[in-house]
Write a protein that holds these residues in place. Sequence first.
Motif, PDB file in Angstrom:
ATOM      1  N   GLU A 184       0.843  -1.191   0.000  1.00  0.00           N
ATOM      2  CA  GLU A 184       0.000   0.000   0.000  1.00  0.00           C
ATOM      3  C   GLU A 184       0.881   1.244   0.000  1.00  0.00           C
ATOM      4  O   GLU A 184       1.611   1.511   0.959  1.00  0.00           O
ATOM      5  CB  GLU A 184      -0.927  -0.026   1.210  1.00  0.00           C
ATOM      6  CG  GLU A 184      -2.010   1.033   1.173  1.00  0.00           C
ATOM      7  CD  GLU A 184      -3.049   0.774   0.077  1.00  0.00           C
ATOM      8  OE1 GLU A 184      -3.783   1.717  -0.236  1.00  0.00           O
ATOM      9  OE2 GLU A 184      -3.134  -0.366  -0.440  1.00  0.00           O
ATOM     10  N   LEU A 185       0.818   1.996  -1.102  1.00  0.00           N
ATOM     11  CA  LEU A 185       1.668   3.170  -1.308  1.00  0.00           C
ATOM     12  C   LEU A 185       3.150   2.847  -1.110  1.00  0.00           C
ATOM     13  O   LEU A 185       3.938   3.689  -0.703  1.00  0.00           O
ATOM     14  CB  LEU A 185       1.238   4.326  -0.402  1.00  0.00           C
ATOM     15  CG  LEU A 185      -0.177   4.852  -0.650  1.00  0.00           C
ATOM     16  CD1 LEU A 185      -0.488   6.003   0.287  1.00  0.00           C
ATOM     17  CD2 LEU A 185      -0.358   5.284  -2.111  1.00  0.00           C
ATOM     18  N   GLY A 186       3.515   1.614  -1.400  1.00  0.00           N
ATOM     19  CA  GLY A 186       4.906   1.208  -1.345  1.00  0.00           C
ATOM     20  C   GLY A 186       5.447   0.898   0.031  1.00  0.00           C
ATOM     21  O   GLY A 186       6.649   0.661   0.184  1.00  0.00           O
ATOM     22  N   THR A 187       4.585   0.860   1.049  1.00  0.00           N
ATOM     23  CA  THR A 187       5.063   0.731   2.427  1.00  0.00           C
ATOM     24  C   THR A 187       5.070  -0.719   2.920  1.00  0.00           C
ATOM     25  O   THR A 187       4.462  -1.599   2.314  1.00  0.00           O
ATOM     26  CB  THR A 187       4.190   1.564   3.378  1.00  0.00           C
ATOM     27  OG1 THR A 187       2.863   1.002   3.416  1.00  0.00           O
ATOM     28  CG2 THR A 187       4.117   3.019   2.931  1.00  0.00           C
ATOM     29  N   ALA A 188       5.757  -0.931   4.047  1.00  0.00           N
ATOM     30  CA  ALA A 188       5.759  -2.189   4.816  1.00  0.00           C
ATOM     31  C   ALA A 188       6.490  -3.329   4.124  1.00  0.00           C
ATOM     32  O   ALA A 188       6.309  -4.497   4.497  1.00  0.00           O
ATOM     33  CB  ALA A 188       4.328  -2.625   5.178  1.00  0.00           C
ATOM     34  N   ALA A 189       7.354  -3.033   3.166  1.00  0.00           N
ATOM     35  CA  ALA A 189       8.063  -4.109   2.474  1.00  0.00           C
ATOM     36  C   ALA A 189       9.014  -4.853   3.402  1.00  0.00           C
ATOM     37  O   ALA A 189       9.138  -6.081   3.330  1.00  0.00           O
ATOM     38  CB  ALA A 189       8.819  -3.551   1.273  1.00  0.00           C
ATOM     39  N   LEU A 215       6.911   4.644  -3.141  1.00  0.00           N
ATOM     40  CA  LEU A 215       7.614   5.159  -1.968  1.00  0.00           C
ATOM     41  C   LEU A 215       9.082   5.307  -2.385  1.00  0.00           C
ATOM     42  O   LEU A 215       9.874   4.377  -2.240  1.00  0.00           O
ATOM     43  CB  LEU A 215       7.489   4.197  -0.784  1.00  0.00           C
ATOM     44  CG  LEU A 215       8.156   4.646   0.518  1.00  0.00           C
ATOM     45  CD1 LEU A 215       7.383   5.810   1.142  1.00  0.00           C
ATOM     46  CD2 LEU A 215       8.233   3.484   1.503  1.00  0.00           C
ATOM     47  N   PRO A 216       9.469   6.456  -2.925  1.00  0.00           N
ATOM     48  CA  PRO A 216      10.805   6.602  -3.530  1.00  0.00           C
ATOM     49  C   PRO A 216      11.919   6.736  -2.493  1.00  0.00           C
ATOM     50  O   PRO A 216      12.608   7.753  -2.406  1.00  0.00           O
ATOM     51  CB  PRO A 216      10.657   7.868  -4.376  1.00  0.00           C
ATOM     52  CG  PRO A 216       9.616   8.681  -3.673  1.00  0.00           C
ATOM     53  CD  PRO A 216       8.646   7.668  -3.112  1.00  0.00           C
ATOM     54  N   ASP A 217      12.086   5.693  -1.700  1.00  0.00           N
ATOM     55  CA  ASP A 217      13.122   5.634  -0.671  1.00  0.00           C
ATOM     56  C   ASP A 217      14.245   4.743  -1.213  1.00  0.00           C
ATOM     57  O   ASP A 217      14.206   3.517  -1.084  1.00  0.00           O
ATOM     58  CB  ASP A 217      12.519   5.057   0.612  1.00  0.00           C
ATOM     59  CG  ASP A 217      13.494   4.995   1.770  1.00  0.00           C
ATOM     60  OD1 ASP A 217      14.713   5.006   1.535  1.00  0.00           O
ATOM     61  OD2 ASP A 217      13.024   4.915   2.925  1.00  0.00           O
ATOM     62  N   LEU A 218      15.248   5.362  -1.832  1.00  0.00           N
ATOM     63  CA  LEU A 218      16.262   4.593  -2.535  1.00  0.00           C
ATOM     64  C   LEU A 218      17.117   3.749  -1.594  1.00  0.00           C
ATOM     65  O   LEU A 218      17.561   2.663  -1.964  1.00  0.00           O
ATOM     66  CB  LEU A 218      17.143   5.532  -3.361  1.00  0.00           C
ATOM     67  CG  LEU A 218      16.412   6.259  -4.493  1.00  0.00           C
ATOM     68  CD1 LEU A 218      17.360   7.196  -5.229  1.00  0.00           C
ATOM     69  CD2 LEU A 218      15.783   5.267  -5.472  1.00  0.00           C
ATOM     70  N   ARG A 219      17.335   4.224  -0.383  1.00  0.00           N
ATOM     71  CA  ARG A 219      18.093   3.417   0.573  1.00  0.00           C
ATOM     72  C   ARG A 219      17.331   2.144   0.909  1.00  0.00           C
ATOM     73  O   ARG A 219      17.916   1.042   0.980  1.00  0.00           O
ATOM     74  CB  ARG A 219      18.367   4.222   1.838  1.00  0.00           C
ATOM     75  CG  ARG A 219      19.349   5.368   1.636  1.00  0.00           C
ATOM     76  CD  ARG A 219      19.536   6.166   2.907  1.00  0.00           C
ATOM     77  NE  ARG A 219      20.462   7.265   2.719  1.00  0.00           N
ATOM     78  CZ  ARG A 219      20.732   8.194   3.620  1.00  0.00           C
ATOM     79  NH1 ARG A 219      20.107   8.158   4.801  1.00  0.00           N
ATOM     80  NH2 ARG A 219      21.603   9.150   3.367  1.00  0.00           N
ATOM     81  N   LEU A 220      16.030   2.284   1.122  1.00  0.00           N
ATOM     82  CA  LEU A 220      15.212   1.103   1.385  1.00  0.00           C
ATOM     83  C   LEU A 220      15.213   0.169   0.183  1.00  0.00           C
ATOM     84  O   LEU A 220      15.342  -1.048   0.331  1.00  0.00           O
ATOM     85  CB  LEU A 220      13.782   1.518   1.726  1.00  0.00           C
ATOM     86  CG  LEU A 220      12.772   0.375   1.915  1.00  0.00           C
ATOM     87  CD1 LEU A 220      13.177  -0.509   3.082  1.00  0.00           C
ATOM     88  CD2 LEU A 220      11.361   0.927   2.106  1.00  0.00           C
ATOM     89  N   HIS A 221      15.073   0.725  -1.011  1.00  0.00           N
ATOM     90  CA  HIS A 221      15.064  -0.107  -2.222  1.00  0.00           C
ATOM     91  C   HIS A 221      16.351  -0.923  -2.334  1.00  0.00           C
ATOM     92  O   HIS A 221      16.318  -2.118  -2.670  1.00  0.00           O
ATOM     93  CB  HIS A 221      14.897   0.765  -3.464  1.00  0.00           C
ATOM     94  CG  HIS A 221      13.571   1.444  -3.549  1.00  0.00           C
ATOM     95  ND1 HIS A 221      13.313   2.428  -4.480  1.00  0.00           N
ATOM     96  CD2 HIS A 221      12.429   1.297  -2.833  1.00  0.00           C
ATOM     97  CE1 HIS A 221      12.074   2.853  -4.324  1.00  0.00           C
ATOM     98  NE2 HIS A 221      11.521   2.194  -3.332  1.00  0.00           N
TER      99      HIS A 221
END
Length: 319
Positions: A184-189, A215-221
Amino acid sequence: MSAPVDSAAEVAAGAGGGAVRTVLGDLDPAEFGVCDAHDHLFLRSPRLPGEELDDPAAAERVLRDFAAAGGRAMVQWTPHGMGRGAFALPGLARATGVHLVAATGLHQDVHYDPQWLAERYEGLAELFTAELTTGLRAAPAGVRAGLIKVAGDYHGLGPHTRRVMAAAAEAHHATGAPIAVHHELGTAASDVLDLLCGQHGVPAHRVILGHLNRLPDLRLHRHLAGSGAYLALDGPSRAHHATDHHLFDTVAALVEAGHADRLLLGGDTTTRTARHSPGPTHLLTAVAPRLDREFGPDLARRLLVTNPAQALTVRWAAH
């Protein structure tokens, strides 16, 4: 875009043997071809009134346009109970020549009637396993799913989600099937990987994390790709147009970090409106040519051919 083609050796070596399970049967991954790794030909939800995808003729037009643009395969993430068009899928695959992969599984509870859902909680793992090995409900005999679709919640995982993911993990262990996850909106991966991989023992390379570009969080990606999971960058449609603004920055960052082999692309067309503006062909007529220009043709081939074949290829357990 001209359809990129990898050799059988390249695809089979990367995928470790096995087959992609399509609605027309198991397929050599070298024959899978250019793939939209996350989309919907059919979908129905009370949260999308009037936007149902329920017309087989319209679905056939979409597939013919996709094939004319060089597309050879499409993965429908519509799960059980959301109007996935199971009866129509094999005929569409035969008529258009596009390989179709169908899903079992369940979405978030808000997409279902509560009573309908309550009646299906018991025996979920058995349902998912049967649809992967014997056949989809309401489909012609022998039409099987090739992946399990589940969904996280916004910045967390509630009781419904945990129950469905536990069943999905059990079905994975019984069959080897990959598990595709709506975020949902890129969260909770990270929560999803902790649950599926840490608690339930699903190998990370059997998990496809969807919508992460929302969710454009490149560190998380980079962290998620480093786990071995696949990252599905999907949604270049009017409904999700904000994802286009950073798609290529996301791709560039992950490629530079050495994770090109973890990336998938999909259209995620969920409504009638999105189907027409611009629809699944956008991947091949707009996204792929820009990948060619900015990164060279090898990356487009990897993201649209090699990676989806690897992600979906399974040494299916005998049943």
